[in-house]
Design an enzyme around this catalytic site. Structure first.
Site, PDB file in Angstrom:
ATOM      1  N   HIS A 103       7.657   2.510 -11.372  1.00  0.00           N
ATOM      2  CA  HIS A 103       6.762   2.008 -10.328  1.00  0.00           C
ATOM      3  C   HIS A 103       6.181   0.672 -10.747  1.00  0.00           C
ATOM      4  O   HIS A 103       5.942   0.418 -11.933  1.00  0.00           O
ATOM      5  CB  HIS A 103       5.616   3.004 -10.071  1.00  0.00           C
ATOM      6  CG  HIS A 103       4.651   2.522  -9.018  1.00  0.00           C
ATOM      7  ND1 HIS A 103       5.014   2.385  -7.698  1.00  0.00           N
ATOM      8  CD2 HIS A 103       3.339   2.143  -9.104  1.00  0.00           C
ATOM      9  CE1 HIS A 103       3.969   1.948  -7.010  1.00  0.00           C
ATOM     10  NE2 HIS A 103       2.953   1.786  -7.834  1.00  0.00           N
ATOM     11  N   ASP A 156      -7.092 -10.660  -1.497  1.00  0.00           N
ATOM     12  CA  ASP A 156      -6.892  -9.285  -1.978  1.00  0.00           C
ATOM     13  C   ASP A 156      -7.385  -9.138  -3.423  1.00  0.00           C
ATOM     14  O   ASP A 156      -6.910  -9.821  -4.321  1.00  0.00           O
ATOM     15  CB  ASP A 156      -5.393  -8.971  -1.861  1.00  0.00           C
ATOM     16  CG  ASP A 156      -4.974  -7.647  -2.492  1.00  0.00           C
ATOM     17  OD1 ASP A 156      -5.853  -6.808  -2.777  1.00  0.00           O
ATOM     18  OD2 ASP A 156      -3.751  -7.445  -2.669  1.00  0.00           O
ATOM     19  N   ASP A 163      -3.527   1.545   5.681  1.00  0.00           N
ATOM     20  CA  ASP A 163      -4.883   0.992   5.518  1.00  0.00           C
ATOM     21  C   ASP A 163      -5.040  -0.355   6.216  1.00  0.00           C
ATOM     22  O   ASP A 163      -6.107  -0.978   6.132  1.00  0.00           O
ATOM     23  CB  ASP A 163      -5.261   0.893   4.034  1.00  0.00           C
ATOM     24  CG  ASP A 163      -4.335   0.004   3.230  1.00  0.00           C
ATOM     25  OD1 ASP A 163      -3.154  -0.125   3.609  1.00  0.00           O
ATOM     26  OD2 ASP A 163      -4.778  -0.553   2.200  1.00  0.00           O
ATOM     27  N   HIS A 164      -3.996  -0.773   6.949  1.00  0.00           N
ATOM     28  CA  HIS A 164      -4.066  -2.007   7.737  1.00  0.00           C
ATOM     29  C   HIS A 164      -3.704  -1.797   9.208  1.00  0.00           C
ATOM     30  O   HIS A 164      -4.074  -2.623  10.048  1.00  0.00           O
ATOM     31  CB  HIS A 164      -3.157  -3.074   7.129  1.00  0.00           C
ATOM     32  CG  HIS A 164      -3.620  -3.550   5.789  1.00  0.00           C
ATOM     33  ND1 HIS A 164      -4.299  -4.730   5.591  1.00  0.00           N
ATOM     34  CD2 HIS A 164      -3.526  -2.980   4.562  1.00  0.00           C
ATOM     35  CE1 HIS A 164      -4.597  -4.866   4.302  1.00  0.00           C
ATOM     36  NE2 HIS A 164      -4.124  -3.809   3.658  1.00  0.00           N
ATOM     37  N   ASP A 215     -11.820  13.940  12.798  1.00  0.00           N
ATOM     38  CA  ASP A 215     -11.543  15.344  12.487  1.00  0.00           C
ATOM     39  C   ASP A 215     -10.767  15.919  13.659  1.00  0.00           C
ATOM     40  O   ASP A 215     -11.336  16.183  14.716  1.00  0.00           O
ATOM     41  CB  ASP A 215     -12.851  16.103  12.273  1.00  0.00           C
ATOM     42  CG  ASP A 215     -12.617  17.551  11.838  1.00  0.00           C
ATOM     43  OD1 ASP A 215     -11.448  17.935  11.695  1.00  0.00           O
ATOM     44  OD2 ASP A 215     -13.594  18.286  11.648  1.00  0.00           O
ATOM     45  N   HIS A 232       4.908  -8.007  -0.949  1.00  0.00           N
ATOM     46  CA  HIS A 232       4.107  -6.807  -1.193  1.00  0.00           C
ATOM     47  C   HIS A 232       5.109  -5.665  -1.345  1.00  0.00           C
ATOM     48  O   HIS A 232       6.308  -5.899  -1.529  1.00  0.00           O
ATOM     49  CB  HIS A 232       3.145  -6.625  -0.012  1.00  0.00           C
ATOM     50  CG  HIS A 232       2.171  -5.492  -0.154  1.00  0.00           C
ATOM     51  ND1 HIS A 232       1.491  -5.231  -1.320  1.00  0.00           N
ATOM     52  CD2 HIS A 232       1.763  -4.542   0.748  1.00  0.00           C
ATOM     53  CE1 HIS A 232       0.705  -4.187  -1.133  1.00  0.00           C
ATOM     54  NE2 HIS A 232       0.856  -3.745   0.105  1.00  0.00           N
ATOM     55  N   HIS A 292       1.148  -1.145   6.381  1.00  0.00           N
ATOM     56  CA  HIS A 292       0.567  -0.013   5.657  1.00  0.00           C
ATOM     57  C   HIS A 292      -0.580   0.612   6.445  1.00  0.00           C
ATOM     58  O   HIS A 292      -1.279  -0.070   7.196  1.00  0.00           O
ATOM     59  CB  HIS A 292       0.082  -0.440   4.273  1.00  0.00           C
ATOM     60  CG  HIS A 292       1.174  -0.509   3.249  1.00  0.00           C
ATOM     61  ND1 HIS A 292       1.117  -1.317   2.135  1.00  0.00           N
ATOM     62  CD2 HIS A 292       2.365   0.138   3.166  1.00  0.00           C
ATOM     63  CE1 HIS A 292       2.220  -1.164   1.412  1.00  0.00           C
ATOM     64  NE2 HIS A 292       2.993  -0.290   2.030  1.00  0.00           N
ATOM     65  N   SER A 299       6.370   4.227   3.183  1.00  0.00           N
ATOM     66  CA  SER A 299       6.237   2.831   3.603  1.00  0.00           C
ATOM     67  C   SER A 299       6.877   1.854   2.630  1.00  0.00           C
ATOM     68  O   SER A 299       7.054   0.675   2.960  1.00  0.00           O
ATOM     69  CB  SER A 299       4.754   2.475   3.780  1.00  0.00           C
ATOM     70  OG  SER A 299       4.070   2.652   2.550  1.00  0.00           O
ATOM     71  N   HIS A 359       0.309  -5.074  -5.421  1.00  0.00           N
ATOM     72  CA  HIS A 359      -0.831  -5.992  -5.449  1.00  0.00           C
ATOM     73  C   HIS A 359      -0.778  -6.861  -6.700  1.00  0.00           C
ATOM     74  O   HIS A 359      -0.477  -6.390  -7.793  1.00  0.00           O
ATOM     75  CB  HIS A 359      -2.149  -5.206  -5.434  1.00  0.00           C
ATOM     76  CG  HIS A 359      -2.328  -4.344  -4.229  1.00  0.00           C
ATOM     77  ND1 HIS A 359      -2.920  -4.797  -3.072  1.00  0.00           N
ATOM     78  CD2 HIS A 359      -1.967  -3.054  -3.996  1.00  0.00           C
ATOM     79  CE1 HIS A 359      -2.933  -3.816  -2.183  1.00  0.00           C
ATOM     80  NE2 HIS A 359      -2.360  -2.755  -2.717  1.00  0.00           N
ATOM     81  N   GLY A 397     -12.596  18.654   5.479  1.00  0.00           N
ATOM     82  CA  GLY A 397     -12.066  18.792   6.825  1.00  0.00           C
ATOM     83  C   GLY A 397     -11.813  17.493   7.542  1.00  0.00           C
ATOM     84  O   GLY A 397     -11.291  17.498   8.662  1.00  0.00           O
TER      85      GLY A 397
END
Length: 560
Positions: free
Chosen positions: A368, A199, A79-80, A447, A144, A77, A237, A372, A50
């Site tokens: 693909h 990274d 996560d940034h 949540d 990137h 992105h 993205s 990174h 959930g």
């Protein structure tokens, strides 16, 4: 949370991003100035039932909010940048500096959360210099899987602190994007880099990462042999990948239909900023799509990670309102599954194959390449930057460990390499480094509209409900007369099918009745809480003995 940072030391730390993939957020602090780098989210693992997103615990930054001079962004992105609205809700009025595409994506997030009017968002490029009283910030070009990727160089009295952001060395980037700025990296090295925060994602890959242009050739070759309709799925993205798919489609005379909210947003931003050169007459909507020959269209959509609500998943399971799989369709997955998503991706691939589509995916088809850098990219960064100290970032522990070994191979002494955890603080002078303490930097769960109101206890309850089910016990009790007036009745959800388990239910009801009576007889002072505890423990013991399962027991007592 008291940290031992001396007045002559620069401190670097991670609020998120160490020992994990996601929620990247780093800090550089000197005396009363803090530069925050990125504010990302992490997507939840399957066992976080959930939960929509995971963000960092911002409490250290909240306590030091008056010291924060800027939030600088490496790239766009999730996560940034995904955690920015939640960060600003706790630490308002922090100025944000980001490249053009990242700024456009952040602007949309701020507008969605009602924060755009109160936030200072400044668009920057690699020539921008931010100057504060004691610290200054420069930027340098990297490459990137998204345009406008920047590394961060924070100038401190002790030396330069460099955070690479996500990077690889792509010498032939697509879409007129510039290649990495080697000259500027070397200039920082000449000036003296104190610590490199780099990274670590692909530290287990012993090569250079292939150029995005290499994938473009594969896409064009694949398009050459397809006669039917093409459904192309990738990250929204990944503007470079979208551009190459669009170029291949236009070269084959195909029109492009876009599906998925994030893909539509990426198309708008990419075209406005000049990264996607797609004329208006090439784009078609769903109504035009269904009236065109199959060999004259390409569908561009989200869902390459098997997300259940994404366009491709709904196409695969037949619930998409406008698109269904037709004989002769070819679906191209232009991404690799993120760890944790493999099962979902395979499920979608199976559904598409069963519906009659040909599915192209995986490394064997060269559709693909990672954004990174592998070990060779990481070693090149180390050789260019020549840091005195090294801190492996953006990766799980094993990746950080390998990255530190690479740093040692590139001339950084073992004692100068640090594998840290979120919340650890590294205090540096010009010629020394030490761990100066730790602050709380755990996970905070989102949540719905709730931020941080779901803890481990709730997750544990959800897990038990999902695995063992629920049994509700209802009884009406006269506390003065110590008598059961009605019930006890049992309701089961996710534990047993009640119509087929009448005998077990009857036995359980008698067990609960005896438990209530014995509780009254064994104690003069009986409370609602003691009754519930007795019912729960006795019924759990009984049900485990009969079924070897531990359902959640929820007593609901009406007391008179």
């Amino acid at each position: 949370m008291k940290l031992n940072i001396k007045n002559n030391e620069t401190a670097v730390f991670a609020v998120g991003g160490l020992g994990e993939i996601g929620k990247n957020m780093y800090g550089v602090q000197f005396q009363d100035e803090i530069i925050v780098i990125d504010a990302g989210i992490k997507f939840p693992e399957d066992d976080l039932l959930g939960i929509d997103y995971v963000i960092s615990d911002y409490s250290y930054l909240v306590q030091n909010k008056d010291k924060i001079k800027a939030l600088v962004i490496t790239h766009g992105h999730e996560d940034h940048i995904g955690g920015i609205p939640y960060f600003l809700q706790q630490v308002p009025n922090v100025p944000i500096y980001a490249g053009p595409l990242a700024a456009a994506l952040i602007r949309g997030k701020l507008e969605e959360h009602g924060l755009l009017r109160t936030t200072k968002l400044t668009e920057i490029n690699e020539d921008t210099v931010l100057k504060f009283k004691k610290l200054s910030v420069e930027f340098f070009r990297t490459t990137h899987s998204i345009p406008d990727t920047l590394g961060i160089a924070v100038h401190t009295p002790q030396g330069i602190v460099i955070q690479t952001g996500d990077f690889k060395f792509d010498l032939t980037p697509v879409g007129d994007q510039p290649s990495p700025n080697f000259q500027k990296m070397c200039r920082f090295a000449e000036e003296g880099v104190l610590v490199l925060m780099s990274d670590s994602t692909n530290a287990e890959v012993p090569t250079f990462t292939k150029s995005e242009r290499f994938v473009g050739k594969s896409i064009r070759h694949i398009f050459d042999r397809i006669d039917g309709r093409i459904i192309f799925a990738t990250f929204a993205s990944n503007i470079s990948r979208i551009a190459q798919a669009a170029d291949a489609a236009m070269a084959h005379g195909r029109k492009i239909a876009v599906f998925g909210r994030s893909m539509e947003t990426a198309m708008v931003n990419g075209r406005e900023l000049g990264y996607l050169n797609i004329p208006d007459d090439v784009l078609i909507d769903a109504h035009q799509l269904n009236s065109m020959p199959a060999d004259k269209v390409m569908i561009l959509c989200t869902g390459s990670q098997g997300e259940p609500m994404a366009a491709l998943s709904r196409i695969a399971n037949g619930t998409h309102r406008q698109i269904s799989i037709q004989p002769g369709d070819t679906v191209i997955f232009s991404s690799n599954p993120i760890p944790g998503n493999t099962v979902s991706v395979n499920h979608v691939i199976n559904q598409l194959s069963e519906a009659g589509a040909e599915v192209i995916h995986g490394k064997v088809n060269n559709v693909h390449t990672s954004g990174h850098g592998g070990q060779e990219d990481q070693k090149l960064m180390l050789r260019l930057i020549k840091p005195k100290f090294f801190m492996a970032c953006h990766g799980e522990y094993r990746m950080q460990k390998i990255h530190c070994e690479l740093a040692q191979q590139c001339g950084v002494p073992e004692k100068n390499c640090y594998i840290m955890e979120n919340g650890d603080v590294l205090a540096l002078t010009q010629d020394s480094a030490r761990i100066a303490g730790h602050f709380p930097a755990g996970d905070v769960y989102i949540d719905g509209n709730g931020v941080g109101d779901i803890g481990n206890a709730v997750i544990r309850d959800r897990r038990m409900l999902s695995e063992e089910g629920l049994v509700v016990v209802v009884a009406t009790i006269n506390m003065q007369k110590q008598a059961v007036l009605a019930g006890p009745d049992l309701l089961s959800r996710g534990f047993i099918y009640m119509r087929e388990s009448g005998e077990l239910i009857n036995q359980a009801q008698r067990r609960v009745y005896r438990t209530i009576k014995s509780t009254f007889s064994s104690s003069e002072k009986v409370t609602e809480a003691s009754l519930k505890d007795a019912i729960t423990s006795n019924l759990q013991e009984f049900l485990f003995d009969k079924t070897e399962r531990h359902p959640v027991i929820l007593p609901m007592l009406i007391l008179l």
